[in-house]
Design a protein around this motif. Sequence first.
Motif, mmCIF file in Angstrom:
data_model
loop_
_atom_site.group_PDB
_atom_site.id
_atom_site.type_symbol
_atom_site.label_atom_id
_atom_site.label_comp_id
_atom_site.label_asym_id
_atom_site.label_seq_id
_atom_site.Cartn_x
_atom_site.Cartn_y
_atom_site.Cartn_z
ATOM 1 N N VAL A 157 -8.183 -15.177 79.531
ATOM 2 C CA VAL A 157 -9.079 -15.602 80.822
ATOM 3 C C VAL A 157 -9.393 -17.004 80.886
ATOM 4 C CG1 VAL A 157 -11.377 -15.362 79.937
ATOM 5 C CG2 VAL A 157 -10.802 -14.583 82.302
ATOM 6 N N ILE A 158 -9.488 -17.664 79.995
ATOM 7 C CA ILE A 158 -9.658 -19.105 80.008
ATOM 8 C C ILE A 158 -8.490 -19.754 80.261
ATOM 9 C CG2 ILE A 158 -11.742 -19.073 78.543
ATOM 10 C CD1 ILE A 158 -9.803 -20.520 76.353
ATOM 11 N N GLU A 159 -7.274 -19.070 80.354
ATOM 12 C CA GLU A 159 -6.055 -19.851 80.730
ATOM 13 C C GLU A 159 -5.658 -20.997 79.629
ATOM 14 O OE1 GLU A 159 -5.899 -21.059 85.046
ATOM 15 O OE2 GLU A 159 -6.717 -19.130 85.496
ATOM 16 N N PRO A 160 -5.664 -20.511 78.517
ATOM 17 C CA PRO A 160 -5.566 -21.479 77.080
ATOM 18 C C PRO A 160 -3.944 -22.217 77.186
ATOM 19 C CG PRO A 160 -5.305 -19.415 76.441
ATOM 20 C CD PRO A 160 -5.469 -19.226 78.043
ATOM 21 N N SER A 161 -4.202 -23.396 76.841
ATOM 22 C CA SER A 161 -2.796 -24.454 76.701
ATOM 23 C C SER A 161 -2.032 -23.806 75.563
ATOM 24 C CB SER A 161 -3.151 -25.597 76.216
ATOM 25 O OG SER A 161 -4.312 -26.109 77.006
ATOM 26 N N VAL A 162 -2.749 -23.093 74.408
ATOM 27 C CA VAL A 162 -2.070 -22.424 73.488
ATOM 28 C C VAL A 162 -2.967 -21.188 72.893
ATOM 29 C CG1 VAL A 162 -1.222 -22.472 71.096
ATOM 30 C CG2 VAL A 162 -1.424 -24.712 72.346
ATOM 31 N N LEU A 163 -2.158 -19.985 73.142
ATOM 32 C CA LEU A 163 -2.844 -18.739 72.537
ATOM 33 C C LEU A 163 -2.668 -18.684 70.967
ATOM 34 C CD1 LEU A 163 -4.641 -16.543 73.125
ATOM 35 C CD2 LEU A 163 -2.474 -15.099 73.741
ATOM 36 N N LEU A 164 -3.476 -18.450 69.851
ATOM 37 C CA LEU A 164 -3.405 -18.407 68.800
ATOM 38 C C LEU A 164 -3.584 -16.876 68.245
ATOM 39 C CD1 LEU A 164 -5.335 -21.653 67.553
ATOM 40 C CD2 LEU A 164 -2.816 -21.152 68.011
ATOM 41 N N LEU A 165 -2.944 -16.026 67.609
ATOM 42 C CA LEU A 165 -2.759 -14.507 67.568
ATOM 43 C C LEU A 165 -2.735 -14.660 65.756
ATOM 44 C CD1 LEU A 165 -0.607 -14.795 70.087
ATOM 45 C CD2 LEU A 165 -2.163 -12.633 70.180
ATOM 46 N N ASP A 166 -4.097 -14.083 65.063
ATOM 47 C CA ASP A 166 -4.195 -14.154 63.733
ATOM 48 C C ASP A 166 -3.783 -12.550 63.427
ATOM 49 O OD1 ASP A 166 -4.279 -14.327 61.141
ATOM 50 O OD2 ASP A 166 -6.048 -15.172 61.107
ATOM 51 N N GLU A 167 -2.458 -11.959 63.123
ATOM 52 C CA GLU A 167 -2.398 -10.562 62.669
ATOM 53 C C GLU A 167 -3.085 -9.687 63.750
ATOM 54 O OE1 GLU A 167 -0.911 -9.548 59.580
ATOM 55 O OE2 GLU A 167 -1.002 -11.308 58.327
ATOM 56 N N PRO A 168 -3.052 -9.788 65.063
ATOM 57 C CA PRO A 168 -3.729 -9.197 65.863
ATOM 58 C C PRO A 168 -3.592 -7.660 65.749
ATOM 59 C CG PRO A 168 -1.879 -10.212 67.081
ATOM 60 C CD PRO A 168 -1.977 -10.606 65.546
ATOM 61 N N ILE A 169 -2.467 -7.004 65.378
ATOM 62 C CA ILE A 169 -2.230 -5.663 65.565
ATOM 63 C C ILE A 169 -2.151 -4.886 64.086
ATOM 64 C CG2 ILE A 169 -1.250 -5.826 67.699
ATOM 65 C CD1 ILE A 169 1.540 -5.453 66.538
ATOM 66 N N SER A 170 -2.662 -5.440 63.259
ATOM 67 C CA SER A 170 -2.480 -4.992 61.856
ATOM 68 C C SER A 170 -3.226 -4.009 61.588
ATOM 69 C CB SER A 170 -2.677 -5.950 60.692
ATOM 70 O OG SER A 170 -1.884 -7.178 60.848
ATOM 71 N N ASN A 171 -4.298 -3.716 62.453
ATOM 72 C CA ASN A 171 -5.408 -2.571 62.153
ATOM 73 C C ASN A 171 -5.063 -1.592 62.907
ATOM 74 O OD1 ASN A 171 -7.021 -4.088 60.487
ATOM 75 N ND2 ASN A 171 -8.691 -4.524 61.667
ATOM 76 N N LEU A 172 -3.874 -1.378 63.551
ATOM 77 C CA LEU A 172 -3.498 -0.261 64.665
ATOM 78 C C LEU A 172 -2.703 0.550 63.820
ATOM 79 C CD1 LEU A 172 -3.370 -2.346 67.894
ATOM 80 C CD2 LEU A 172 -5.343 -1.240 66.997
ATOM 81 N N ASP A 173 -2.440 1.741 64.275
ATOM 82 C CA ASP A 173 -1.644 2.791 63.753
ATOM 83 C C ASP A 173 -0.231 2.399 64.223
ATOM 84 O OD1 ASP A 173 -0.797 4.400 65.867
ATOM 85 O OD2 ASP A 173 -2.854 5.323 65.667
ATOM 86 N N ALA A 174 0.945 2.907 63.563
ATOM 87 C CA ALA A 174 2.043 2.434 63.892
ATOM 88 C C ALA A 174 2.719 2.578 65.306
ATOM 89 C CB ALA A 174 3.128 3.361 62.874
#
Length: 359
Positions: A150-167
Motif C-alpha cells: 500500500v505504501i508503493e515501495p521502491s523495493v518489496l522485501l519478502l522473507d520466507e513469506p509462505i513457509s508457514n502455509l500448507d502445501a
Amino acid sequence: MAVSVELTHVTKAFDTTLAVNDVSLRIEDGEFFFLLGPSGCGKSTFLRILAGFYKPDTGELRFDDTVMNNVPPHQRNTGMVFQNYALWPHMSVAENIEYGLTLRKLEKSERAEKIRRALEMVQMEGYHDRAVNTLSGGQQQRIALARALVIEPSVLLLDEPISNLDAALRQQMRDEIKQIHDRTNITMFYVTHDQVDALSMADRMAIMQDGIIVQVGTPREIYQFPKNAFVASFVGETNFIFGKVQSISNGTATIETPVGTLRSEAVYHELTHGATVQCSIRPEALVIDGVQNGNNRAENRIDAKVTVVNYLGRVEEYQLMAADIPLKAVHYNPGTEAKRPGDTIQLAISAEAVIPLPD
Ligand code: ATP
C-alpha cells in the motif's frame, strides 16, 4: 517508482562469521529476484542490509544512483513481508494496512482509496473490518502483502513469506505473488531455502552458500547449467557419479566411472585430461530400458538393480543401485507393467544429460 538495487563488494561479519562475504550483485528495476540458499548461509543478513537494519562493514549499496549505506530503514521506502506475518492482532484488517499511510500523513480519503486498492490487489475486498486474529494463515499473509504494497515501495522485501502455509496454499500463494509482481512491476527481493518458490516465481535467482553468491541466473539456467555440485544438488534433485576425464574435445568428453565410460555432450566447465569430476545426471534423465519420457537419444548404457519402486500415479520413482552407487530415476506416465525390487535393468542416458562438474 521501482528502483534497481546494486551491491558492490558488500561484507557483513558477526565476530568471526562472515555472514555476507564480498557480494557484488545487481538487481534490475522491476525484477523479481530470489536469494536461495540453505539455513545459515546469510540470506536474512543480506535482506536486513537491503532494509537498512544492518550497515555493511565494507562495500556499497545503491538504490538506482543513490548510495544507501547510511540511509535509515524508514527513509528507504522498502516494504517487508515476514514469515510470521507480523500483523497487529488487536487491529482490524484496514487498520493494519492503514498504518504505513498514517505515518506518511496522507489524507483520510486518499488512505481509504489506497486501502481499497491494496485489498483488491490481494483479493481480500470483503475483509476490510475483520479482526486479523480471525483470519486464516493464508488470509493473514495476503493482508501482510497488502500492508507492504500500500505504501508503493521502491523495493518489496519478502522473507520466507509462505513457509508457514500448507502445501496446497503455498502453491496458490506462489501464483498470487507472481501475479502481484506482474501487475505492479515493483522490484521484489525474496529470500528462501525453498527451491520450488524460486524456480516457480523468479525472473532470476542467486544461489548463496556460506555468505558467498555461487551462481546467478534464470531458473532454467541454474537448473540446466549448475556451476558446481552444490548448486546441482540444492536446486532440484540429481545423481552424482564420480569419474575421471579420459578425453575431451569440442564440448564433448568421455569420463571413466565405476559404472562404465560415460560420454558427455554437456561440457561447459574447464576440464582437463585426468581431472576428477562429478557427473550430475537428473533423475528424469535416467531412462529405464531405453523407452521413457520420449527420449531415445541415449548414448550411455548402465546396468542397474532396482531397490525400491514408488508408484505415485503420474510418476513412478525408482531407487537403483549401479556398481555400488545409489541412483534415483523418475519415470513419467508409468504404464501398466511394473518393475520390482531385485529386477536387473538397463538405464539409457543421453550424452546431453551427463554434466561433468569440477570436483
Ligand atoms: P535461516 O534460513 O536459518 O534464517 P540465513 O540464511 O537467513 O538462515 P543468517 O541468519 O543471515 O542466515 O545467518 C548467517 C550467519 O550469520 C549464521 O552463521 C548466523 O549464525 C550468523 N549470524 C546472523 N545474525 C547474527 C547475529 N546477530 N550475531 C551473531 N551471528 C549472527
